[in-house]
Design a protein around this motif. Structure first.
Motif, short mmCIF file in Angstrom:
data_model
loop_
_atom_site.label_atom_id
_atom_site.label_comp_id
_atom_site.label_asym_id
_atom_site.label_seq_id
_atom_site.Cartn_x
_atom_site.Cartn_y
_atom_site.Cartn_z
N HIS A 103 0.82 -1.21 0.00
CA HIS A 103 0.00 0.00 0.00
C HIS A 103 0.85 1.27 0.00
O HIS A 103 1.78 1.40 0.78
CB HIS A 103 -0.92 0.02 1.22
N GLY A 105 -0.98 4.43 -1.18
CA GLY A 105 -1.92 5.38 -1.76
C GLY A 105 -2.64 6.23 -0.75
O GLY A 105 -2.03 6.91 0.07
N ASP A 106 -3.98 6.17 -0.78
CA ASP A 106 -4.82 7.00 0.06
C ASP A 106 -4.61 6.69 1.55
O ASP A 106 -3.98 5.71 1.92
CB ASP A 106 -6.30 6.79 -0.28
N PHE A 107 -5.18 7.55 2.35
CA PHE A 107 -5.15 7.40 3.81
C PHE A 107 -5.92 6.13 4.17
O PHE A 107 -7.11 6.00 3.92
CB PHE A 107 -5.81 8.63 4.44
N ARG A 108 -5.22 5.15 4.75
CA ARG A 108 -5.85 3.89 5.14
C ARG A 108 -5.57 3.63 6.62
O ARG A 108 -4.48 3.89 7.11
CB ARG A 108 -5.30 2.74 4.30
N GLN A 120 -1.78 4.13 7.41
CA GLN A 120 -0.86 4.18 6.27
C GLN A 120 -1.25 5.36 5.39
O GLN A 120 -2.40 5.45 4.92
CB GLN A 120 -0.94 2.89 5.47
N THR A 121 -0.33 6.28 5.19
CA THR A 121 -0.61 7.45 4.37
C THR A 121 0.69 8.06 3.88
O THR A 121 1.70 8.04 4.59
CB THR A 121 -1.43 8.50 5.15
N LYS A 258 -5.51 15.34 4.04
CA LYS A 258 -6.46 14.93 5.07
C LYS A 258 -6.09 15.53 6.42
O LYS A 258 -4.94 15.82 6.72
CB LYS A 258 -6.47 13.40 5.20
N GLY A 359 -9.54 -3.00 7.18
CA GLY A 359 -8.90 -1.82 6.61
C GLY A 359 -9.91 -0.88 6.00
O GLY A 359 -10.83 -1.30 5.29
N LEU A 361 -10.40 2.88 3.80
CA LEU A 361 -9.81 3.96 3.02
C LEU A 361 -10.56 5.25 3.30
O LEU A 361 -11.79 5.28 3.28
CB LEU A 361 -9.89 3.65 1.53
N ASN A 363 -10.98 8.27 1.48
CA ASN A 363 -10.69 8.81 0.15
C ASN A 363 -11.73 9.81 -0.35
O ASN A 363 -11.89 10.02 -1.55
CB ASN A 363 -10.56 7.67 -0.86
N PRO A 367 -16.54 5.77 4.45
CA PRO A 367 -16.25 4.33 4.37
C PRO A 367 -17.46 3.50 4.77
O PRO A 367 -18.17 3.81 5.74
CB PRO A 367 -15.11 4.15 5.38
#
Length: 386
Positions: A103, A105-108, A120-121, A258, A359, A361, A363, A367
């Motif tokens: 991963h 990518g986007d804020f997860r 994860q970001t 974010k 998990g 996202l 985005n 969610p």
């Protein structure tokens, strides 16, 4: 008479052995953390939050547990509280270690239950209050046990961690064994003032520890982390002399895209509106909801206040946390999320309720989560004493 004297000697010796064992454990166990150096203490003394040798809340709000309150709390401890713990533990969603490595990518985010998260970001892995052990106590074999024995992932399977954020030093937020397992795979630790002493005592290099006062911030590449107020207290219980010797906080997490708020532990107070005015609006609020009681509402919010606090900070979405893993108060284990969700529906504030390990996202869309916790209401009732 000789037999009675012998019995008395055995009893006295046993009691003395118990006392000596407790004293030695309190003095030598690493669970209790460390103390600041004289130089560090001088820095803490200059904090606006440090008064009369201790850290204090805004307005000097305190949890008073004397007189009638003390006896009421003692009585509650011995009462039977139906459904205080789940008949069957929550079933975490297993996290894929290879997926975590891919991963970028986007804020997860992933919830471990209670107040622990992996975020994860922007190519970074961030752990918040990583209490990933089985007992929220300095004595694991007799302490408060986690509902679910199986975690979504083991610490050793996590990717390398860029940053650990810690809100305060209570056992359900700062876990000795978790830090020991994380310290060699973590680049940096951000804490409120004083908490760094515990990390240093556990072998974390001082160069990797950043201690912040309220309203101070630190930068990690393009990510910003601001230490913001909370209404709580601190202390790991060693001789009770360390009470309020370290600061407690909430965190504002900002990426280029974010803004997320993590409440830490806090009673409801005016600091939420102040944070909202300074840093809001927020894309998501991870907001304390659980382990509350009217007897100590100064330092833990009631579920309805969780939603009010999320509105105060101008949150677009709220996730109630600080529940689902440990029994640290006397309410139904699903009461926090049920009451908070009802209040959120009443106010129109979107609420998300992911499963442990699931998990999500962040985005731009809300969610999609299920009310998995509502399905658990058909379980047989279990009492705190069963």
């Amino acid at each position: 008479m000789k037999k009675m004297a012998k019995t008395m000697i055995i009893i006295a010796s046993t009691l003395a052995l118990i006392v000596i064992s407790v004293v030695l454990f309190m003095a030598l166990s690493p669970q209790f953390g460390g103390l600041p150096t004289q130089k560090q203490q001088l820095i803490y003394n200059q904090s606006p939050q440090h008064r009369d040798g201790k850290f204090a809340n805004m307005g000097d709000v305190k949890m008073e547990m004397t007189g009638k309150k003390f006896w009421a709390m003692l009585k509650e401890q011995f009462n039977v509280h139906p459904n205080a713990t789940p008949a069957q533990p929550p079933h975490p969603v297993s996290m894929d270690s290879t997926d975590l490595l891919r991963h970028n990518g986007d804020f997860r985010l992933f919830w471990f239950g209670h107040s622990s998260f992996l975020i994860q970001t922007n190519g970074k892995n961030i752990l918040i209050d990583p209490m990933l052990g089985q007992s929220a106590s300095p004595v694991p074999f007799i302490g408060v046990k986690r509902f679910n024995k199986k975690m979504p992932i083991e610490i050793e399977q996590l990717p390398l961690i860029d940053l650990v954020l810690i809100s305060h030093d209570h056992y359900d937020h700062l876990d000795y064994q978790s830090i020991k397992r994380l310290k060699d795979k973590t680049e940096a630790f951000y804490t409120p003032l004083g908490v760094g002493a515990h990390l240093r005592a556990w072998g974390v290099d001082s160069m990797r520890i950043t201690e912040l006062d309220w309203w101070q911030h630190a930068q990690l590449d393009e990510l910003s982390f601001t230490c913001t107020p909370a209404q709580h207290f601190s202390g790991r219980g060693k001789w009770f002399s360390d009470q309020a010797s370290t600061l407690w906080c909430s965190w504002v997490i900002q990426t280029p895209e974010k803004k997320v708020f993590f409440s830490g532990d806090s009673g409801y107070g005016p600091h939420f509106k102040t944070i909202g005015e300074k840093y809001g609006p927020f894309d998501l609020a991870l907001m304390e909801c659980g382990q509350y009681n009217d007897l100590w509402k100064e330092i833990h919010m009631m579920p309805e206040e969780t939603i009010l606090a999320a509105q105060d900070i101008k949150a677009r979405i709220v996730m109630p946390i600080h529940w689902g893993a440990f029994k640290l108060a006397m309410h139904d284990w699903l009461d926090p999320i049920t009451r908070a969700s009802a209040k959120a529906n009443e106010t129109g504030l979107p609420v998300i309720t992911p499963r442990i390990g699931e998990g999500l996202l962040l985005n731009g869309e809300i969610p999609a989560t299920t009310q998995w916790w509502d399905e658990r209401r058909n379980e047989p009732i279990i009492t705190a004493n069963q």
